[in-house]
Design a protein around this motif. Structure first.
Motif, mmCIF file in Angstrom:
data_model
loop_
_atom_site.group_PDB
_atom_site.id
_atom_site.type_symbol
_atom_site.label_atom_id
_atom_site.label_comp_id
_atom_site.label_asym_id
_atom_site.label_seq_id
_atom_site.Cartn_x
_atom_site.Cartn_y
_atom_site.Cartn_z
ATOM 1 N N ILE A 1 0.839 -1.208 0.000
ATOM 2 C CA ILE A 1 0.000 0.000 0.000
ATOM 3 C C ILE A 1 0.868 1.250 0.000
ATOM 4 O O ILE A 1 0.655 2.178 -0.782
ATOM 5 C CB ILE A 1 -0.944 -0.014 1.226
ATOM 6 N N PHE B 1 -3.003 11.493 2.482
ATOM 7 C CA PHE B 1 -3.417 10.121 2.790
ATOM 8 C C PHE B 1 -3.247 9.853 4.277
ATOM 9 O O PHE B 1 -2.306 10.348 4.892
ATOM 10 C CB PHE B 1 -2.518 9.121 2.058
ATOM 11 N N SER B 2 -4.159 9.046 4.837
ATOM 12 C CA SER B 2 -3.950 8.525 6.188
ATOM 13 C C SER B 2 -4.023 7.018 6.128
ATOM 14 O O SER B 2 -4.999 6.464 5.602
ATOM 15 C CB SER B 2 -5.040 9.008 7.132
ATOM 16 N N ILE B 3 -3.004 6.327 6.615
ATOM 17 C CA ILE B 3 -3.086 4.873 6.707
ATOM 18 C C ILE B 3 -2.580 4.475 8.085
ATOM 19 O O ILE B 3 -1.798 5.196 8.707
ATOM 20 C CB ILE B 3 -2.261 4.150 5.612
#
Lengths: 369, 369
Positions: free
Chosen positions: B73, B105-107
């Motif tokens: 990812i 983005f935040s993951i």
């Protein structure tokens, strides 16, 4: 039969007719191509019953005749021969010898008796397009046909001719793609549904040159495309196409003008967070002259702002990102206009003169998301 | 942790360590890469327990720390970012924010606690090669390792160092590939078996430049490759390698000197007639100063003559064409010498100074074929 061709000419012809050879068929003769040498011409023929192709190959005919050869094996052999003259000789048992320089292949062929040769089509009143235009219009619409064979009509594209305008339409239940082309001449009205699969194959053969023309002939059951030294015949899909004009409203509540490339890149990035098992929509949040794209999936979340010119009301609406991408990828304009009505109504991406219209249905979203 | 890197530097580093990330693992932590920011350096780390890679990435460290992120990812996100500065920030729960221009983005990440960091290897007395030489020697030998895991030793390559010579050997029971490299310095004798799979991955990371060097360090269990800003650690295969020297006879009854490219093209053409279910050998028929290649399968037959210089006896011998091709494809000489003894003994393709030797076992053929 005994013929002599340049390897490159032969390979070029073989590659063209290969598009009409099925990978696997219950009728082995369909996996063959026919080489037919008459006094005047050397012709290659293949036909999978949906799509049939004939193409001429330059060369010398030492002895007329014809033979059916397994297309895959024959094409692989030709591909690997040195760049030189190729001699193909068939004996009375259809044993076929292929000789090029010192390489000599023998493969067994068969008579073309059982082969479904292309029917004779009366060629009058062709519709004329440039190869470029036809290739482009296929690319710009064929992605939104359905691949679900249970609804045959959706697997084809409507070619609708009226006066001097050709309209090409495809739809799959979630979206509609429409391209309009102005033609030089006027033609009688006509509507045919051409299988999307054969259009895909035709577009691979078209050179795409602006200066080369394609003549298209129609019968009740077939469309025939004639260009360069090649003839492509495709069956038509029978039935009546969907009436889409009533869906094409020009009303809108919100109009967004946006840089196409920026929007496309942003949606491509957002799509990274989507997995097969978790089809989350991308959300367009338009408020206070601000355009924000958001997505929130099991993998993570993403948001990005893009500069726009806004006309009309604020709106929050969700889409399958793939459908937006498919449309954006085939639009060549630098900026696009997106027209919206409300969160449950389709959006339209279209230009001023409506030479393209892409209608996409939204996905239900929880507005508090 | 908070760091800032150029997208291209970050992507380059990610692509390097990705080679040590297993596609699927029962230990989810192995599917992660570690970002480790100390006062001085930003380091990316991945390890699939066979192969471990660390590489440094240029950038600014605003706050030290580390995080484990799903490598697939993370790499896909970085790949799709605009070409600009990327900011990566991790909070105390390892929630990771990746910001580039307006994209955010935040993951979720995790602590690197369970991650198998690379062991410390004492770095003295490196064996030194150019990146070019190492990359080439892997390409020239790795195709003949066995992929049968039941015989572990055959899945690796022997790296044998003696004085100032490195000999790399691979074999799979049907053939042996040997490359010899003269080195600038002398080293103490050493023999290690390196997994072919990790050599393949290493060769993908090597730039292949003649002017860049690789330092190789050995321990009982590991080999460590150090080049550019990267360290690659691979486990060794335990056990004793095959004694191959007794198989390397210099005797021969027939010596054929032949244009390499012509022979290769001819065997490639002949291979077209082979199908999975019908593994027929290619036959070399050498008689009366004539060299003829022949094959005869269910699909058809092929024969071709090639000019040679012959020394010694006539012979008819059969080979698996793939084995001949594999060897010919990695030989850069214009002509090759093939040494033959009899139809049951291996053939040798080797050059004068024996810097390469390819031994290939023949296939039994019916001589009347």
């Amino acid at each position: 039969m005994k013929i002599q061709c340049q390897k490159s000419d032969l390979l070029n012809g073989v590659n063209i007719v290969l598009k009409a050879v099925p990978v696997k068929s219950t009728m082995p003769i369909l996996e063959c191509l026919i080489i037919e040498a008459t006094e005047q011409t050397i012709k290659l023929i293949a036909n999978d019953m949906e799509l049939g192709i004939e193409t001429l190959v330059k060369g010398t005919i030492h002895e007329t005749g014809s033979v059916a050869l397994n297309a895959k094996i024959f094409s692989e052999i030709i591909r690997r021969l040195p760049e030189n003259d190729v001699y193909i000789t068939t004996d009375h048992n259809y044993m076929t010898e292929i000789v090029c320089e010192k390489a000599k292949f023998s493969i067994s062929g068969r008579s073309g008796e059982e082969f479904p040769y292309l029917p004779n089509i009366e060629k009058d009143n062709p519709v004329v397009l440039s190869q470029f235009t036809l290739k482009e219009v296929i690319r710009q619409t064929v992605f939104s046909i359905s691949d679900n064979e249970s609804n045959k009509i959706m697997t084809g594209e409507l070619f609708e001719i009226k006066n001097n305008e050709l309209r090409v339409i495809s739809l799959d239940g979630h979206r509609i793609s429409i391209r309009k082309i102005l033609m030089k001449d006027s033609y009688e009205d006509r509507k045919v549904i051409i299988p999307g699969k054969t259009l895909n194959e035709i577009s691979k053969i078209l050179s795409g040159e602006v200066s080369s023309l394609v003549n298209i002939f129609f019968t009740d059951k077939h469309a025939l495309f004639e260009f360069d030294d090649t003839v492509v015949l495709t069956r038509l899909i029978e039935g009546e196409y969907y009436r889409i004009d009533q869906m094409l409203s020009s009303d809108y509540e919100t109009k967004v003008t946006i840089n196409k490339k920026e929007l496309q890149n942003c949606i491509e990035r957002a799509s990274l967070l989507i997995r097969e098992t978790d089809k989350k929509p991308i959300i367009l949040d338009i408020s206070n002259n601000n355009f924000e794209l958001k997505i929130n999936t099991a993998i993570g979340s993403m948001n990005e702002e893009i500069d726009i010119t806004l006309e009309g009301k604020d709106i929050i609406i969700g889409f399958n990102p793939k459908f937006l991408l498919d449309a954006l990828r085939v639009i060549d304009d630098e900026t696009v206009d997106i027209y919206l009505i409300n969160a449950k109504a389709p959006c339209f991406i279209r230009n001023q003169d409506q030479s393209y219209i892409y209608l996409i249905l939204p996905v239900n979203i929880n507005v508090t998301a």
